[in-house]
Design an enzyme around this catalytic site. Structure first.
Site, PDB file in Angstrom:
ATOM      1  N   HIS A 145      10.318  38.992  32.407  1.00 15.48           N
ATOM      2  CA  HIS A 145       9.677  38.335  33.547  1.00 15.48           C
ATOM      3  C   HIS A 145       8.414  39.093  33.924  1.00 15.48           C
ATOM      4  O   HIS A 145       8.218  40.237  33.506  1.00 15.48           O
ATOM      5  CB  HIS A 145      10.637  38.327  34.746  1.00 15.48           C
ATOM      6  CG  HIS A 145      10.969  39.703  35.201  1.00 15.48           C
ATOM      7  ND1 HIS A 145      11.998  40.437  34.641  1.00 15.48           N
ATOM      8  CD2 HIS A 145      10.385  40.521  36.111  1.00 15.48           C
ATOM      9  CE1 HIS A 145      12.032  41.634  35.195  1.00 15.48           C
ATOM     10  NE2 HIS A 145      11.064  41.713  36.092  1.00 15.48           N
ATOM     11  N   HIS A 175       2.317  42.439  34.451  1.00  9.85           N
ATOM     12  CA  HIS A 175       2.825  42.823  33.124  1.00  9.85           C
ATOM     13  C   HIS A 175       4.251  42.333  32.970  1.00  9.85           C
ATOM     14  O   HIS A 175       4.926  42.070  33.979  1.00  9.85           O
ATOM     15  CB  HIS A 175       2.789  44.350  32.949  1.00  9.85           C
ATOM     16  CG  HIS A 175       3.736  45.066  33.878  1.00  9.85           C
ATOM     17  ND1 HIS A 175       3.390  45.368  35.194  1.00  9.85           N
ATOM     18  CD2 HIS A 175       5.019  45.496  33.737  1.00  9.85           C
ATOM     19  CE1 HIS A 175       4.406  45.970  35.781  1.00  9.85           C
ATOM     20  NE2 HIS A 175       5.422  46.052  34.919  1.00  9.85           N
TER      21      HIS A 175
HETATM   22  P1  2AM Z   1       8.931  46.998  36.140  1.00 11.20           P
HETATM   23  O1  2AM Z   1       9.383  45.955  35.167  1.00 11.20           O
HETATM   24  O2  2AM Z   1       7.523  47.415  35.918  1.00 11.20           O
HETATM   25  O3  2AM Z   1       9.901  48.126  36.252  1.00 11.20           O
HETATM   26  C1  2AM Z   1      12.853  44.187  39.277  1.00 11.20           C
HETATM   27  O4  2AM Z   1      13.185  45.500  39.526  1.00 11.20           O
HETATM   28  C2  2AM Z   1      11.395  44.065  38.922  1.00 11.20           C
HETATM   29  O5  2AM Z   1      10.607  44.441  40.041  1.00 11.20           O
HETATM   30  C3  2AM Z   1      10.933  44.883  37.744  1.00 11.20           C
HETATM   31  O6  2AM Z   1      10.153  44.044  36.918  1.00 11.20           O
HETATM   32  C4  2AM Z   1      10.082  45.986  38.327  1.00 11.20           C
HETATM   33  O7  2AM Z   1       8.934  46.271  37.598  1.00 11.20           O
HETATM   34  C5  2AM Z   1       9.618  45.379  39.635  1.00 11.20           C
HETATM   35  N1  2AM Z   1       9.432  46.353  40.705  1.00 11.20           N
HETATM   36  C6  2AM Z   1       8.283  46.552  41.381  1.00 11.20           C
HETATM   37  N2  2AM Z   1       8.455  47.448  42.334  1.00 11.20           N
HETATM   38  C7  2AM Z   1       9.729  47.880  42.266  1.00 11.20           C
HETATM   39  C8  2AM Z   1      10.516  48.839  43.000  1.00 11.20           C
HETATM   40  N3  2AM Z   1      10.020  49.550  44.007  1.00 11.20           N
HETATM   41  N4  2AM Z   1      11.783  49.024  42.623  1.00 11.20           N
HETATM   42  C9  2AM Z   1      12.306  48.337  41.587  1.00 11.20           C
HETATM   43  N5  2AM Z   1      11.623  47.405  40.880  1.00 11.20           N
HETATM   44  C10 2AM Z   1      10.350  47.182  41.215  1.00 11.20           C
END
Ligand code: 2AM
Length: 189
Positions: A46, A128
């Site tokens: 996602h 991303h």
């Molecule tokens: P990431 O893929 O770059 O780790 C669910 O956790 C989604 O939310 C993930 O895609 C994660 O990005 C994003 N995300 C952004 N901020 C976050 C946070 N503070 N804690 C966990 N996930 C975060």
């Protein structure tokens, strides 16, 4: 602070369909192998638009009402770049030129979340799709054959932490639709 019953960890995201997931899998296969680490299962791929954190049920209702009022024309994402965030040790695929509509959408989602009483993080939006966690650094590359993704809706997604990793469950989608009479996006699909 104790959370009220029914509180869930939520985020807003773009969720690729099967054809886009398969195209990403092919485009990124080599980089995923090189990164070692833990590949994100295809069903979990996602693009996070806005991470909301813990959301109580009443706030979720208020948020849903505001999300229904979001107006943004459908747009196309061209996923043409593979790279990594060394600090968080993830490898990703991303658009090198995200359309203005994507940033406008995120601005509206942030406003909707704040109006519903949430205080989402203010870290800058860096679109991303995470491909691998606990990844080795992967050399940045530009894809000769980018993945084209026609985006037509956004999703509210639940995140659960389970012993074998994160589980993401798309809960509800809202269509991307411009206001009547609004100027069309320069890159409609
Ligand atoms: P990431 O893929 O770059 O780790 C669910 O956790 C989604 O939310 C993930 O895609 C994660 O990005 C994003 N995300 C952004 N901020 C976050 C946070 N503070 N804690 C966990 N996930 C975060």
């Amino acid at each position: 602070m104790p959370s009220s019953p029914g509180t869930e960890r939520l985020f807003l995201a773009l969720w690729p369909d099967g054809a886009v997931r398969e195209a990403v899998r092919r485009a990124a296969a080599e980089a995923v192998r090189a990164a070692r680490g833990r590949p994100v299962p295809p069903d979990n791929l996602h693009l996070t638009l806005l991470f909301l954190g813990a959301v109580p049920p009443a706030v979720r209702e208020a948020l849903a009402a505001r999300l229904a009022a979001v107006r943004c024309a459908p747009f196309e994402l061209v996923l043409d770049r593979i790279g990594g965030f060394p600090r968080s040790r993830v490898a990703w695929i991303a658009p090198s030129r995200p359309p203005a509509a994507l940033h406008r959408l995120v601005g509206q989602l942030r406003a909707a979340a704040e109006e519903a009483g949430l205080a989402p993080e203010r870290r800058p939006f860096s679109p991303h799709l995470t491909l691998v966690r606990k990844a080795r650094p992967v050399p940045a590359q530009v894809l000769a054959r980018p993945v084209r993704w026609g985006v037509r809706r956004f999703w509210l997604v639940r995140s659960q932490t389970l012993p074998d990793g994160a589980r993401y469950t798309p809960l509800r989608a809202w269509p991307l639709a411009a206001e009547a009479g609004a100027a069309p996006d320069p890159t409609p699909v």
